[in-house]
Design a protein around this motif. Structure first.
Motif, PDB file in Angstrom:
ATOM      1  N   GLN A 209      19.885  60.758  29.675  1.00  0.00           N
ATOM      2  CA  GLN A 209      19.417  62.115  29.694  1.00  0.00           C
ATOM      3  C   GLN A 209      18.645  62.432  28.488  1.00  0.00           C
ATOM      4  O   GLN A 209      18.601  61.781  27.249  1.00  0.00           O
ATOM      5  CB  GLN A 209      20.543  63.119  29.913  1.00  0.00           C
ATOM      6  CG  GLN A 209      21.435  63.084  28.292  1.00  0.00           C
ATOM      7  CD  GLN A 209      22.630  62.185  28.356  1.00  0.00           C
ATOM      8  OE1 GLN A 209      22.544  60.931  29.050  1.00  0.00           O
ATOM      9  NE2 GLN A 209      23.744  62.487  27.698  1.00  0.00           N
ATOM     10  N   ARG A 210      17.934  63.408  28.795  1.00  0.00           N
ATOM     11  CA  ARG A 210      16.972  63.881  27.649  1.00  0.00           C
ATOM     12  C   ARG A 210      17.708  64.747  26.639  1.00  0.00           C
ATOM     13  O   ARG A 210      18.728  65.680  27.080  1.00  0.00           O
ATOM     14  CB  ARG A 210      15.726  64.697  28.219  1.00  0.00           C
ATOM     15  CG  ARG A 210      14.834  64.995  27.426  1.00  0.00           C
ATOM     16  CD  ARG A 210      13.801  66.128  27.961  1.00  0.00           C
ATOM     17  NE  ARG A 210      12.916  65.151  28.492  1.00  0.00           N
ATOM     18  CZ  ARG A 210      11.430  65.639  28.967  1.00  0.00           C
ATOM     19  NH1 ARG A 210      10.973  66.604  28.602  1.00  0.00           N
ATOM     20  NH2 ARG A 210      10.860  64.592  29.672  1.00  0.00           N
ATOM     21  N   LEU A 211      17.656  64.447  25.520  1.00  0.00           N
ATOM     22  CA  LEU A 211      18.330  65.279  24.392  1.00  0.00           C
ATOM     23  C   LEU A 211      17.751  66.559  23.650  1.00  0.00           C
ATOM     24  O   LEU A 211      18.044  67.319  23.359  1.00  0.00           O
ATOM     25  CB  LEU A 211      18.941  64.185  23.218  1.00  0.00           C
ATOM     26  CG  LEU A 211      19.868  63.144  23.783  1.00  0.00           C
ATOM     27  CD1 LEU A 211      19.983  62.429  22.505  1.00  0.00           C
ATOM     28  CD2 LEU A 211      20.909  63.578  24.011  1.00  0.00           C
ATOM     29  N   GLY A 212      16.490  66.294  23.769  1.00  0.00           N
ATOM     30  CA  GLY A 212      15.449  67.166  23.412  1.00  0.00           C
ATOM     31  C   GLY A 212      13.938  66.884  23.286  1.00  0.00           C
ATOM     32  O   GLY A 212      13.767  65.691  23.396  1.00  0.00           O
ATOM     33  N   SER A 220      15.522  60.958  24.071  1.00  0.00           N
ATOM     34  CA  SER A 220      16.515  60.591  24.914  1.00  0.00           C
ATOM     35  C   SER A 220      17.651  59.882  24.313  1.00  0.00           C
ATOM     36  O   SER A 220      17.461  59.274  23.653  1.00  0.00           O
ATOM     37  CB  SER A 220      15.803  60.088  26.089  1.00  0.00           C
ATOM     38  OG  SER A 220      14.629  60.830  26.619  1.00  0.00           O
ATOM     39  N   ARG A 221      18.802  60.292  25.156  1.00  0.00           N
ATOM     40  CA  ARG A 221      19.835  59.272  24.879  1.00  0.00           C
ATOM     41  C   ARG A 221      19.478  57.936  25.619  1.00  0.00           C
ATOM     42  O   ARG A 221      18.771  57.688  26.712  1.00  0.00           O
ATOM     43  CB  ARG A 221      21.347  59.660  25.409  1.00  0.00           C
ATOM     44  CG  ARG A 221      22.531  58.851  25.201  1.00  0.00           C
ATOM     45  CD  ARG A 221      23.786  59.374  25.746  1.00  0.00           C
ATOM     46  NE  ARG A 221      24.796  58.779  25.386  1.00  0.00           N
ATOM     47  CZ  ARG A 221      25.155  57.444  25.727  1.00  0.00           C
ATOM     48  NH1 ARG A 221      24.449  56.683  26.362  1.00  0.00           N
ATOM     49  NH2 ARG A 221      26.299  56.973  25.399  1.00  0.00           N
ATOM     50  N   ALA A 235      19.550  56.723  20.261  1.00  0.00           N
ATOM     51  CA  ALA A 235      18.580  57.902  20.751  1.00  0.00           C
ATOM     52  C   ALA A 235      17.281  57.162  20.620  1.00  0.00           C
ATOM     53  O   ALA A 235      16.820  56.484  19.948  1.00  0.00           O
ATOM     54  CB  ALA A 235      18.614  58.878  19.648  1.00  0.00           C
ATOM     55  N   LEU A 286      22.472  57.273  17.391  1.00  0.00           N
ATOM     56  CA  LEU A 286      22.893  58.581  18.338  1.00  0.00           C
ATOM     57  C   LEU A 286      23.740  59.549  17.400  1.00  0.00           C
ATOM     58  O   LEU A 286      24.884  58.893  16.881  1.00  0.00           O
ATOM     59  CB  LEU A 286      23.522  57.796  19.541  1.00  0.00           C
ATOM     60  CG  LEU A 286      23.798  58.998  20.446  1.00  0.00           C
ATOM     61  CD1 LEU A 286      22.478  59.682  21.100  1.00  0.00           C
ATOM     62  CD2 LEU A 286      24.662  58.474  21.502  1.00  0.00           C
ATOM     63  N   PRO A 289      27.842  64.346  18.615  1.00  0.00           N
ATOM     64  CA  PRO A 289      27.635  65.703  19.232  1.00  0.00           C
ATOM     65  C   PRO A 289      28.455  66.769  18.606  1.00  0.00           C
ATOM     66  O   PRO A 289      28.064  67.861  18.674  1.00  0.00           O
ATOM     67  CB  PRO A 289      28.194  65.717  20.757  1.00  0.00           C
ATOM     68  CG  PRO A 289      29.389  64.441  20.885  1.00  0.00           C
ATOM     69  CD  PRO A 289      28.609  63.509  19.893  1.00  0.00           C
TER      70      PRO A 289
END
Length: 437
Positions: A209-212, A220-221, A235, A286, A289
């Motif tokens: 998934q895109r992180l930002g 992306s992750r 990342a 990465l 969170p």
């Protein structure tokens, strides 16, 4: 986003902000029907090349965005807008800025990614000027009149044709965030560090998934399959080729690599090779969170200062951990010949304990690592950014600091922000002071 149909039907009466992006080739005269309330006008992403001479009829207009249009000259009518404080004309074709085009209350000017070779001396006659964005032009010099702009805090002059930094620039009392990468004057990146960075083949990465997404690229992750077959969550940042307000995205990538390893910097695992579109990118650690941004980006109102949530508070321990970590990271960068250029709360990630990471090297610049006066001045400009951050932290510590600690931290903040640039402490001394607390 509003529509031209809404404007012409009178449905937008009483609004304070108007956003129109619909292929406009001419300024809609119906905008003047909003003159009694309109404060922010965004006409970015059109095909405009001129504005009406009577624009000053918008007497409440404070902010004007006209990026991504077809202007070749900054319209002279802007200078007649008495309330206008922010002007943004990024990514046009502007080759000329008449002195008469600069509003008297100008606070924030964005002329990124244009064709400017010179600026008028009148720019230095705008005492409220606080933020100046000039990256991606053809400037060979800055007007010396800017030495009068004692409120100027942020200037972006990356990717121009400057062969030297004027001495007066390095003595401006409020200058805090400076980016000058991609000019002939800049010291070269450490070629050995760039060469030594591991290459990670694109085929070994599985994007998730895109992180930002920011101005310089998309994060992306991903899962990284190592040579032994094991998978490591990472990342991945793929860089865009476009000019940002800070400078070149690829220069940012080189700065990230050259920065090296430090506990308060995001670890670089390697550089991507073999991308099918030859896109440049980095593989990075990465981030857990539990980490979140310390602050939000500056607003139109705050201009050069970060925005914090109204209820944002820190314990004394967390605030000190942040201050120590960021001071240590900045000292490390300076030893590598790098100024971060954007040392801000919105570029700091932290968790509840105050463990923190300084990110976003988009405004980073390389400098000599000797003790020359210019090197010292460049580093002390960044010390002022730390002083601003320290003040923001102190303002949000309600308890836990003894009177002695608070007085010592307030004194350190004042020393970091003093008008005499070379009189500010270096990060070595700052770390020593913080260690005693």
């Amino acid at each position: 986003m509003h529509t031209l149909a809404q404007l012409r039907a009178g449905e937008l009466s009483g609004i304070t902000r108007l956003d129109l992006s619909c292929g406009l080739t001419e300024f809609p005269r119906e905008i003047f029907d909003l003159a009694e309330t309109l404060e922010i006008l965004n006409l970015s992403g059109n095909a405009l090349s001129r504005l009406p001479d009577d624009l000053h009829r918008l007497t409440r207009l404070r902010v004007l965005f006209c990026s991504d249009n077809r202007f070749t000259e900054l319209p002279a009518c802007l200078g007649q807008c008495a309330a206008l404080t922010m002007v943004g004309f990024k990514a046009n074709r502007i080759a000329n800025v008449p002195g008469a085009a600069l509003p008297p209350l100008l606070r924030w000017l964005i002329l990124t990614d244009n064709c400017l070779e010179r600026l008028p001396s009148e720019l230095g006659e705008r005492p409220a000027l606080q933020k100046l964005m000039l990256a991606g032009n053809r400037l060979q010099a800055l007007p010396s009149s800017l030495n009068q702009c004692h409120r100027l805090e942020l200037i972006r002059i990356a990717a121009n044709r400057l062969t030297e930094l004027p001495q007066w620039l390095l003595t401006l009392p409020s200058l805090t965030w400076l980016a000058y990468a991609g000019n002939p004057l800049e010291t070269e990146a450490d070629a050995a560090a760039l060469q030594a960075t591991p290459q990670i083949d694109w085929s070994a990465l599985r994007l998730q998934q895109r992180l930002g997404e920011g101005a310089s690229g998309v994060i992306s992750r991903a899962d990284w399959q190592r040579d032994d077959g094991s998978l490591t969550p990472v990342a991945v940042k793929l860089y865009k080729g476009e000019m940002t307000s800070d400078g070149s995205p690829l220069h940012e990538m080189n700065a990230c690599i050259t920065a090296g390893q430090h506990p308060n910097l995001i670890r670089i695992e390697g550089r991507i090779s073999g991308h099918p579109d030859d896109q440049q990118g980095l593989v990075m650690q990465l981030i857990d969170p539990s980490f979140a941004n310390l602050a939000d980006l500056p607003s139109l109102e705050s201009c050069s200062r970060d925005v914090y949530a109204a209820d944002r508070r820190f314990s004394a321990e967390v605030a000190l951990n942040i201050a120590k970590g960021i001071a240590s990271a900045a000292q490390h960068l300076h030893r590598q010949g790098i100024t971060h250029g954007d040392l801000y709360g919105h570029n700091i990630l932290l968790n509840e304990r105050g463990d923190c990471l300084l990110g976003d090297f988009g405004a980073a610049s390389f400098h000599a690592v000797d003790e020359a006066p210019q090197t010292r001045a460049l580093q002390r400009i960044e010390v002022r950014a730390f002083g601003v951050l320290l003040g923001e932290l102190l303002a949000r510590v309600d308890s836990g600091l003894s009177d002695r600690q608070r007085l010592a931290l307030e004194a350190l903040e004042q020393r970091c922000c003093q008008a005499d640039v070379l009189g500010r402490p270096g990060f070595g001394e700052i770390i020593e002071v913080l260690g005693k607390l």
